[in-house]
Write a protein that holds these residues in place. Structure first.
Motif, PDB file in Angstrom:
ATOM      1  N   GLU A 153      20.474 -42.003  83.377  1.00  0.00           N
ATOM      2  CA  GLU A 153      20.765 -43.166  83.109  1.00  0.00           C
ATOM      3  C   GLU A 153      20.473 -43.647  81.622  1.00  0.00           C
ATOM      4  O   GLU A 153      19.750 -43.174  80.874  1.00  0.00           O
ATOM      5  CB  GLU A 153      20.463 -44.428  83.978  1.00  0.00           C
ATOM      6  CG  GLU A 153      18.682 -44.448  83.650  1.00  0.00           C
ATOM      7  CD  GLU A 153      18.244 -45.408  84.733  1.00  0.00           C
ATOM      8  OE1 GLU A 153      17.205 -46.144  84.216  1.00  0.00           O
ATOM      9  OE2 GLU A 153      18.625 -45.541  85.721  1.00  0.00           O
ATOM     10  N   ASN A 169      27.080 -55.682  85.946  1.00  0.00           N
ATOM     11  CA  ASN A 169      27.132 -55.011  87.331  1.00  0.00           C
ATOM     12  C   ASN A 169      28.080 -53.710  87.151  1.00  0.00           C
ATOM     13  O   ASN A 169      27.658 -52.891  88.066  1.00  0.00           O
ATOM     14  CB  ASN A 169      28.048 -56.096  88.150  1.00  0.00           C
ATOM     15  CG  ASN A 169      27.299 -57.136  88.502  1.00  0.00           C
ATOM     16  OD1 ASN A 169      26.296 -57.078  89.434  1.00  0.00           O
ATOM     17  ND2 ASN A 169      27.558 -58.510  88.077  1.00  0.00           N
ATOM     18  N   LYS A 213      25.595 -51.254  86.252  1.00  0.00           N
ATOM     19  CA  LYS A 213      24.706 -50.795  87.407  1.00  0.00           C
ATOM     20  C   LYS A 213      25.416 -49.893  88.467  1.00  0.00           C
ATOM     21  O   LYS A 213      24.744 -49.026  88.819  1.00  0.00           O
ATOM     22  CB  LYS A 213      24.086 -52.109  88.154  1.00  0.00           C
ATOM     23  CG  LYS A 213      23.171 -51.739  89.090  1.00  0.00           C
ATOM     24  CD  LYS A 213      22.839 -53.133  89.817  1.00  0.00           C
ATOM     25  CE  LYS A 213      21.565 -52.709  90.915  1.00  0.00           C
ATOM     26  NZ  LYS A 213      21.042 -53.801  91.687  1.00  0.00           N
ATOM     27  N   ASN A 240      25.232 -46.310  87.469  1.00  0.00           N
ATOM     28  CA  ASN A 240      23.820 -46.250  87.376  1.00  0.00           C
ATOM     29  C   ASN A 240      23.235 -46.057  86.135  1.00  0.00           C
ATOM     30  O   ASN A 240      22.106 -45.122  85.668  1.00  0.00           O
ATOM     31  CB  ASN A 240      23.740 -44.496  88.039  1.00  0.00           C
ATOM     32  CG  ASN A 240      24.126 -44.430  89.436  1.00  0.00           C
ATOM     33  OD1 ASN A 240      23.920 -45.524  90.060  1.00  0.00           O
ATOM     34  ND2 ASN A 240      25.037 -43.524  89.845  1.00  0.00           N
ATOM     35  N   SER A 260      20.633 -48.342  83.833  1.00  0.00           N
ATOM     36  CA  SER A 260      19.488 -49.274  83.682  1.00  0.00           C
ATOM     37  C   SER A 260      19.963 -50.404  82.914  1.00  0.00           C
ATOM     38  O   SER A 260      20.529 -50.428  81.632  1.00  0.00           O
ATOM     39  CB  SER A 260      18.264 -48.827  83.226  1.00  0.00           C
ATOM     40  OG  SER A 260      17.281 -49.817  83.084  1.00  0.00           O
ATOM     41  N   ALA A 265      23.208 -58.463  88.133  1.00  0.00           N
ATOM     42  CA  ALA A 265      23.084 -56.813  88.497  1.00  0.00           C
ATOM     43  C   ALA A 265      21.545 -56.677  88.891  1.00  0.00           C
ATOM     44  O   ALA A 265      21.064 -55.615  88.421  1.00  0.00           O
ATOM     45  CB  ALA A 265      23.348 -56.193  87.134  1.00  0.00           C
TER      46      ALA A 265
END
Length: 130
Positions: free
Chosen positions: A10, A31, A34, A37, A39, A51
């Motif tokens: 990530e 969102n 996230k 994947n 951060s 998120a």
């Protein structure tokens, strides 16, 4: 330039202008990051959660470690007071989303070795270019 990637692949991304309003692009980007994947560290003036993370108050200039990308959702008129703070987070790159383009800030970032992109975070994610 080497990409700072966490062990799980990530990229820690700071969303500047984060909001709880589902009609805003900053909300959608947080969102989607996230979902892909990454951060997400939401940063804004509104309190709340997006998120799955609490929105940090940008006016407090919180310390954030290991930043790969900053994606901007605040207009150029609001950016100058945060230039030094955001560059001090030592991002690898800053994404200037449509409507946030700012030649002055872009030049400051590039002078410090930060990659600058005028692009849409949502499009970059969907097209696997993020």
């Amino acid at each position: 330039m080497e990409t700072k990637v966490a062990s799980n692949g990530e990229k820690k991304t700071v969303v500047v202008g984060a909001t709880t309003n589902p009609g805003r692009y900053a909300y959608l980007a947080a969102n989607m990051l996230k979902q892909y994947n990454h951060s997400v560290v939401p940063l804004g003036i509104k309190s709340g959660e997006v998120a799955g993370a609490n929105i940090l108050d940008i006016r407090q200039k919180p310390s954030i470690e290991g930043v790969d990308t900053i994606t901007l959702y605040i207009g150029p008129q609001r950016q100058p007071e945060y230039y030094d703070y955001l560059l001090g987070l030592k991002p690898r790159r800053i994404i200037f989303n449509p409507g946030t383009e700012n030649e002055e800030f872009e030049k400051k970032a590039e002078a410090q070795g930060v990659e600058v992109e005028e692009a849409c975070t949502l499009v970059l994610l969907r097209s696997r270019q993020f």
